[in-house]
Design an enzyme around this catalytic site. Structure first.
Site, short mmCIF file in Angstrom:
data_model
loop_
_atom_site.label_atom_id
_atom_site.label_comp_id
_atom_site.label_asym_id
_atom_site.label_seq_id
_atom_site.Cartn_x
_atom_site.Cartn_y
_atom_site.Cartn_z
N GLU A 143 58.69 -41.50 -40.79
CA GLU A 143 60.13 -41.68 -40.95
C GLU A 143 60.92 -40.68 -40.11
OE1 GLU A 143 62.46 -43.62 -42.20
OE2 GLU A 143 60.75 -44.97 -42.30
N HIS A 161 59.43 -47.03 -35.01
CA HIS A 161 58.33 -47.41 -35.92
C HIS A 161 57.26 -48.19 -35.16
CE1 HIS A 161 59.55 -45.80 -39.70
NE2 HIS A 161 60.69 -46.48 -39.76
N HIS A 182 65.64 -46.01 -34.43
CA HIS A 182 64.76 -45.72 -35.57
C HIS A 182 63.73 -46.83 -35.75
CE1 HIS A 182 64.04 -44.15 -39.79
NE2 HIS A 182 63.56 -45.39 -39.88
N GLU A 183 64.21 -48.08 -35.80
CA GLU A 183 63.30 -49.21 -36.06
C GLU A 183 62.30 -49.38 -34.92
OE1 GLU A 183 63.08 -50.25 -38.89
OE2 GLU A 183 64.98 -49.53 -39.67
N ASP A 207 59.52 -45.06 -53.23
CA ASP A 207 59.69 -44.98 -51.78
C ASP A 207 58.40 -44.51 -51.09
OD1 ASP A 207 60.99 -44.93 -49.27
OD2 ASP A 207 61.64 -42.86 -49.56
N HIS A 222 61.36 -41.54 -47.17
CA HIS A 222 62.72 -41.38 -46.63
C HIS A 222 63.42 -40.16 -47.22
CE1 HIS A 222 61.92 -45.69 -45.95
NE2 HIS A 222 62.68 -45.55 -44.89
N TYR A 276 51.92 -44.93 -44.01
CA TYR A 276 53.29 -44.98 -44.54
C TYR A 276 53.35 -44.56 -46.00
CZ TYR A 276 58.13 -46.53 -44.14
OH TYR A 276 59.50 -46.58 -44.08
ZN LIG Z 1 62.12 -46.03 -41.13
#
Ligand SMILES: [Zn+2]
Lengths: 101, 428
Positions: free
Chosen positions: B196, B176, B172-173, B269, B274, B187
Site C-alpha cells: 500500500e 499495484h 496508486h492503482e 483491512d 491501509h 496483501y
Molecule cells: Zn492500494
C-alpha cells in the site's frame, strides 16, 4: 428479517463507514423492506456458499462485504469481494449501502 | 529483473506486445497460438483484443528502446462488468467526460514517471497496455486494482467525489500492478502495508511531477479533492502527517499511525494494510524532504530499486524494507544519503542500527584484540568500533588478519555489520 452488513477494505477504509450496521426490516420503510426481502429470496441467499468469490492474489483496494441474515430460525452469512458481477447481489449490496448510509 | 518469474499470472517467453501483434497480424495458426497464450494471462489481454478489434483501434507496434504508452479507458456505464465500453484509446482526443479524461491523464502521468524517471516500460516493464474502467457500479465509493486493470467509481457525491479526480489515485492503482509484477508483496499485515505504501509513494510522485512540485512544495496528500463538500477533511491520507487527513462525524478519524509505537494490530483491512502504511509513507516523506529537490530525484530511485531489486521478499517486514532502502541509498548515492534514510526510519521507530547491512568502501581505522581470548574488534570508518562475530576461533583470526592488513595497507573494505558485530568482510 435482521441483517448485519459490514464493508471493509477499499482504497481508503474509514472507521466510520466500516462499522457493522444492523438493519431490521420491521423497522424500515415497508416498500424498501419488501424489496429487500424479495432480493434475498431471488438470490437464494440462504443457499449461497459462505465465501462467494475468490480474490485475485494480485488485486488490491477491493471492498469486502460481509452480510449476515437472520430470518425466523434461519441464519446465514456470506462474504464477497469486488468485483461483484451477479446482478441480484449487486442490487442487494446497493440497497444495504443505501439503507445504512 | 524479476519481472518474469512465474506468479499466478502465466507469463510466456514471447513478450505480450509481440503476442498481440502476432494475434492481430500472424498466420491463422500463429494467431490461434498467440490468442491462447494471451488468454491464459488472466483472460484480460484477450478481452482487450476483442474490445480493440470491435472498436478498430490498433496496438502500438513493438520497438526496442522506445516506450509503449498504450492507454485504454472504458466505461462500465454504472454496471459492474469489466472492462465495459471503450471510451478513449491512446492518442484519441478528450471526450468531455471528466472521469474518462482524468483517468486517461492520470495513467499518462504515471506511465511517464515510470518511463522517463525509472526507465520502466509500463506495469510489467514490457509495454503492457494500461486499462482503466470508470463509472463502475452505482455511486460506488472506491477505486481498486483487480489484478490486471484499474477500476474507478463515481462516488456517491455525499461523502466521496469521483475517484479519478486525484492523479495520485491513478498512480496508486497502477503501482499495484508494478508491485504485482516485481516484488509481489503479499496483501496482508506488514508486506501488505508496504504494498500500500509503495502505491502511495509512487502515486504521490506522479502527482508532484505532473504539478511540477518539489518535495518541499508538495502537500503529500493522497486523494485530495475526493472528499465531498461538507466532509471535514482534506484528503484520504497524509504522508506528511499520517492520521490527520480527516476527522468527521460520518468518516470517523483518520486511523493512520506515523510511528511504530502506534502500529495498529487489527484483522480488518487485511491486517490494516491501509492503516499501517502511514509508517513507511512518513519515512518516504522524511527521506524526500530531507534530501531536498524533487521526490523523484533520489528518494524515488532508492524506493524504485528496493521495489524492483532482488532483495525484497513477498513477505518483507518494515525492517527488511527499511534495510534495503538504506543499502540502495548507499550504493546509489553514498553514505551521506544513506544516513538521511537511516534517520528517517529511526524517526518512525525503525532503528536500522540493530539491522545488519553492507557498508561499502570503508577504511579500517584501528583494530584491537585481547591477548588471551578470541575476542577482536575493528574501528570501521563511519561505523565506529564493532566486534568481530565470534563464531569460530579461525574465523575471528582470519577476519581480524584481513582487517589489520587493510588498515596497514590503507585498502578499503566492504563489511556486513550491525550495531555491534561484523559478520563478513572483504578487502577491496
Ligand atoms: Zn492500494
Amino acid at each position: 428479517m435482521q441483517i448485519i452488513f459490514e464493508i471493509s477494505g477499499g482504497f481508503a477504509p474509514t472507521p466510520g463507514l466500516n462499522a457493522p450496521r444492523t438493519i431490521d426490516t420491521a423497522a424500515i420503510d415497508p416498500a424498501r423492506a419488501s424489496e429487500l426481502e424479495s432480493i434475498v429470496r431471488d438470490v437464494e441467499f440462504f443457499e449461497l456458499p459462505t465465501r462467494l468469490n475468490t480474490t485475485n492474489p494480485n488485486a488490491a483496494d477491493y471492498l469486502t462485504y460481509a452480510i449476515k441474515i437472520k430470518d425466523g430460525d434461519r441464519v446465514h452469512s456470506v462474504v464477497l469481494t469486488d468485483p461483484v458481477s451477479d446482478e441480484g447481489l449487486t442490487r442487494l449490496i446497493d440497497i444495504l449501502r443505501m439503507i445504512s448510509a | 529483473m524479476r519481472d518474469h518469474r512465474p506468479r499466478q499470472q502465466v507469463w510466456s517467453i514471447v513478450p505480450p506486445h509481440m503476442l498481440e501483434a502476432i494475434a492481430q497480424n500472424g498466420t491463422p495458426e500463429q494467431r490461434q497460438m498467440a490468442m491462447a497464450t494471451l488468454s491464459a494471462d488472466l483472460g484480460f489481454r484477450a478481452e482487450r483484443l476483442v474490445a480493440e478489434g470491435a472498436s478498430g483501434t490498433s496496438v502500438a507496434s513493438a520497438g526496442a528502446g522506445s516506450p509503449h504508452k498504450n492507454r485504454s479507458v472504458f466505461s462500465a456505464d454504472n454496471g459492474t462488468s469489466l472492462p465495459g465500453t471503450l471510451k478513449r484509446s491512446e492518442g484519441a482526443a478528450a471526450t468531455g467526460d471528466a472521469a474518462v479524461d482524468e483517468a486517461y491523464d492520470g495513467l499518462g502521468g504515471t506511465f511517464d514517471l515510470y518511463w522517463e524517471v525509472f526507465g520502466r516500460d509500463s506495469i510489467d516493464g514490457n509495454g503492457m497496455a494500461l486499462i482503466a474502467t470508470v463509472h463502475y457500479g452505482n455511486r460506488y465509493n472506491n477505486a481498486f486494482w483487480n489484478g490486471s486493470q484499474m477500476v474507478f467509481g463515481d462516488g456517491d457525491g455525499v461523502i466521496f467525489n469521483r475517484f479519478t479526480i486525484a492523479p495520485d489515485v491513478e498512480g496508486h492503482e497502477l503501482t499495484h500492478g508494478v508491485t504485482g509484477a516485481t516484488a509481489g508483496l503479499e496483501y496482508h499485515d506488514q508486506p501488505g502495508a508496504l504494498n500500500e505504501s509503495l502505491s502511495d509513494c509512487f502515486g504521490s510522485m506522479v502527482k508532484q511531477r505532473m504539478n511540477g512540485q518539489t518535495s518541499a512544495q508538495a502537500d503529500w496528500l493522497i486523494g485530495q479533492g475526493l472528499l465531498a463538500a461538507g466532509i471535514h477533511g482534506v484528503a484520504l491520507r497524509s504522508m506528511k502527517a499520517p492520521g490527520t487527513a480527516y476527522d468527521d462525524p460520518t468518516l470517523g478519524k483518520d486511523p493512520q499511525p506515523d510511528h511504530m509505537s502506534r502500529y495498529v494490530n487489527t484483522s480488518s483491512d487485511n491486517g490494516g494494510v491501509h492503516i499501517n502504511s502511514g509508517i513507511p509513507n512518513k519515512a518516504f516523506y522524511l527521506v524526500a524532504t530531507g534530501l531536498g529537490g524533487n521526490s523523484w530525484d533520489r528518494a524515488g530511485p532508492i524506493w524504485y530499486r528496493t521495489l524492483t531489486g532482488s532483495g525484497l521478499s513477498a513477505t518483507a517486514s518494515f525492517a527488511d524494507f527499511a534495510k534495503l532502502t538504506a543499502d540502495n541509498a548507499n550504493s546509489l548515492y553514498g553514505s551521506a544519503v544513506r544516513d538521511v534514510v537511516v534517520q528517517a526510519w529511526r524517526d518512525v521507530g525503525i532503528d536500522l542500527a540493530t539491522v545488519a547491512s553492507w557498508y561499502y568502501d570503508k577504511a579500517v581505522l584501528s583494530t584491537f584484540t585481547s591477548p588471551h581470548s578470541m575476542n577482536a574488534w575493528a574501528y570501521i570508518e563511519d561505523l565506529g568500533w564493532r566486534k568481530i562475530q565470534p563464531l569460530t576461533p579461525d574465523g575471528v583470526t582470519n577476519m581480524f588478519d584481513l582487517l589489520t592488513e587493510a588498515q596497514a595497507s590503507g585498502r578499503k573494505v566492504h563489511v556486513y555489520a550491525d550495531g555491534s558485530l561484523i559478520y563478513q568482510a572483504y578487502s577491496v
